[in-house]
Design a protein around this motif. Structure first.
Motif, PDB file in Angstrom:
ATOM      1  N   ASP A  24       0.834  -1.185   0.000  1.00 56.38           N
ATOM      2  CA  ASP A  24       0.000   0.000   0.000  1.00 56.38           C
ATOM      3  C   ASP A  24       0.873   1.240   0.000  1.00 56.38           C
ATOM      4  O   ASP A  24       1.984   1.253   0.510  1.00 56.38           O
ATOM      5  N   GLN A  61      -7.610  -0.267   2.070  1.00 60.55           N
ATOM      6  CA  GLN A  61      -8.006   0.788   1.154  1.00 60.55           C
ATOM      7  C   GLN A  61      -7.344   2.106   1.562  1.00 60.55           C
ATOM      8  O   GLN A  61      -7.564   2.613   2.639  1.00 60.55           O
ATOM      9  N   LEU A  62      -6.511   2.639   0.663  1.00 62.82           N
ATOM     10  CA  LEU A  62      -5.860   3.917   0.927  1.00 62.82           C
ATOM     11  C   LEU A  62      -6.161   4.872  -0.213  1.00 62.82           C
ATOM     12  O   LEU A  62      -6.019   4.514  -1.376  1.00 62.82           O
ATOM     13  N   PRO A  63      -6.592   6.094   0.101  1.00 67.94           N
ATOM     14  CA  PRO A  63      -6.868   7.053  -0.976  1.00 67.94           C
ATOM     15  C   PRO A  63      -5.576   7.609  -1.560  1.00 67.94           C
ATOM     16  O   PRO A  63      -4.519   7.504  -0.980  1.00 67.94           O
ATOM     17  N   TYR A  64      -5.686   8.189  -2.721  1.00 69.17           N
ATOM     18  CA  TYR A  64      -4.551   8.870  -3.347  1.00 69.17           C
ATOM     19  C   TYR A  64      -5.095  10.002  -4.205  1.00 69.17           C
ATOM     20  O   TYR A  64      -6.288  10.076  -4.481  1.00 69.17           O
ATOM     21  N   LEU A  83      -9.052   2.735  -9.289  1.00 74.67           N
ATOM     22  CA  LEU A  83      -7.892   1.919  -8.921  1.00 74.67           C
ATOM     23  C   LEU A  83      -6.682   2.409  -9.694  1.00 74.67           C
ATOM     24  O   LEU A  83      -6.698   2.471 -10.919  1.00 74.67           O
ATOM     25  N   GLU A 155     -14.526   4.049  -3.304  1.00 70.32           N
ATOM     26  CA  GLU A 155     -13.478   5.028  -3.027  1.00 70.32           C
ATOM     27  C   GLU A 155     -12.349   4.914  -4.071  1.00 70.32           C
ATOM     28  O   GLU A 155     -12.404   4.110  -4.987  1.00 70.32           O
ATOM     29  N   GLN A 157      -8.368   4.042  -4.564  1.00 65.72           N
ATOM     30  CA  GLN A 157      -7.257   3.357  -3.903  1.00 65.72           C
ATOM     31  C   GLN A 157      -6.112   3.146  -4.878  1.00 65.72           C
ATOM     32  O   GLN A 157      -6.302   3.192  -6.098  1.00 65.72           O
ATOM     33  N   SER A 158      -4.931   2.950  -4.319  1.00 67.91           N
ATOM     34  CA  SER A 158      -3.728   2.778  -5.136  1.00 67.91           C
ATOM     35  C   SER A 158      -2.949   1.576  -4.640  1.00 67.91           C
ATOM     36  O   SER A 158      -2.961   1.258  -3.452  1.00 67.91           O
ATOM     37  N   LYS A 159      -2.278   0.895  -5.564  1.00 65.51           N
ATOM     38  CA  LYS A 159      -1.511  -0.306  -5.243  1.00 65.51           C
ATOM     39  C   LYS A 159      -0.175  -0.268  -5.980  1.00 65.51           C
ATOM     40  O   LYS A 159      -0.076   0.235  -7.089  1.00 65.51           O
TER      41      LYS A 159
END
Length: 344
Positions: A24, A61-64, A83, A155, A157-159
């Motif tokens: 993450d 889940q992390l926003p960016y 995504l 939402e 999220q970024s990976k």
């Protein structure tokens, strides 16, 4: 046949992909931080892709901050999630800027029992708008692949994928250091394991000298062919993560042209049928014509020429790197000389 191999390793800036782990990314101003620590992995799942899945994405889940704005008025955009995906070669390398192919599959199968391809992207990083649900993310870079699972909500999220991979740059030469006709040299790359028929899985074939093949970090069985007959060298080559392995295969062979002539230095006789036999009497190659040309591995051979109902035999030796013509003479004196040599 013994394998002769020269290997050197160098850092691969844009390397290969296979074993992937997800990490993450903390909230950045523009794009995710590629150096964020990796979270614990989830259990693998069984899917209907052409290979087993690799370690999965984390579901955290992390926003960016997306690099491109989304139009909320497009279709059901308000009910979708975003995504953002990036990949890097090793834990300490920079994110890859090109060469990646991203494919997003639905986790459930369709009426035909196959996974549905939802979206694709090529290049470096990728952004997708997806309906909430679980998806399989298939990543390909060269001949390395990985499959990971991600759960999408409404939402953003970024990976980040960390790809354990490298590459091989292929070369060929004669064992004594002399040059080789690279247009007649090819390489096939196989895995190390055997299937139920005792055969290795071919990963890529007909690779030409100077080519770079991106592969997952592992050991591979490489088969190099000089010509199309018996000049074959095999070697096991290790690919290290983040590095380019330069492998030069050393051959022991020569290019031989056969001629049936009435006398030494004479004109070649057309409509001749040829068989080349090994020292043990096994047929190595056959051809028809006035000037058959073969690349043969070093060793001793017998050439059988058949023309106008007669058969002529000549023994010759192939010396590595010494391309030459081999004449089979039809004259009585020459045949008598050959008979004396064979009898002695």
């Amino acid at each position: 046949m013994r394998a002769f191999l020269i290997i050197a390793a160098a850092f691969l800036i844009q390397g290969t992909v296979q074993t992937a782990q997800a990490e993450d990314i903390p909230l950045p101003r523009a794009k995710p931080d590629p150096n964020a620590p990796a979270p614990a992995q989830e259990d693998q799942i069984i899917n209907l892709l052409d290979r087993e899945p690799e370690p999965l994405f984390s579901d955290a889940q992390l926003p960016y901050a997306p690099t491109r704005s989304f139009d909320a008025g497009e279709g059901d955009g308000l009910g979708q999630g975003a995504l953002y995906l990036m990949a890097k070669l090793t834990q300490d390398s920079q994110p890859l800027n090109d060469g990646l192919i991203w494919r997003i599959y639905s986790e459930t199968t369709n009426a035909n029992g196959k996974l549905e391809l939802v979206a694709t992207s090529q290049g470096g990083d990728a952004e997708f708008r997806l309906d909430p649900g679980a998806y399989l993310v298939h990543t390909a870079y060269g001949y390395a692949q990985s499959t990971n699972r991600v759960v999408i909500g409404k939402e953003i999220q970024s990976k980040m994928l960390t790809l354990n991979a490298g590459g091989i740059k292929f070369g060929a030469a004669m064992k004594d250091g002399e040059g080789i006709d690279e247009e007649q040299v090819t390489f096939d790359v196989y895995g190390m394991t055997f299937d139920e028929r005792g055969e290795r899985n071919k990963i890529v074939g007909n690779v030409t000298p100077g080519s770079i093949v991106r592969l997952s970090a592992d050991t591979y069985h490489v088969v190099s062919r000089y010509g199309s007959v018996n000049a074959v060298i095999r070697a096991d080559i290790q690919v290290l993560p983040g590095k380019l392995t330069e492998a030069t295969i050393l051959h022991k062979a020569a290019d031989i042209t056969l001629k049936l002539v009435n006398e030494r230095g004479g004109e070649a006789i057309a409509n001749t049928t040829w068989s080349v036999l090994s020292a043990g009497g096994h047929v190595v190659v056959e051809a028809t014509g006035a000037f058959p040309d073969f690349v043969l591995a070093a060793g001793e051979y017998e050439a059988l020429a058949r023309n106008n109902g007669r058969t002529y035999l000549h023994t010759f030796e192939v010396v590595p790197g010494q391309d030459r013509e081999v004449e089979v003479v039809t004259s009585i004196s020459e045949l008598a000389s050959q008979a004396n040599v064979l009898n002695n």
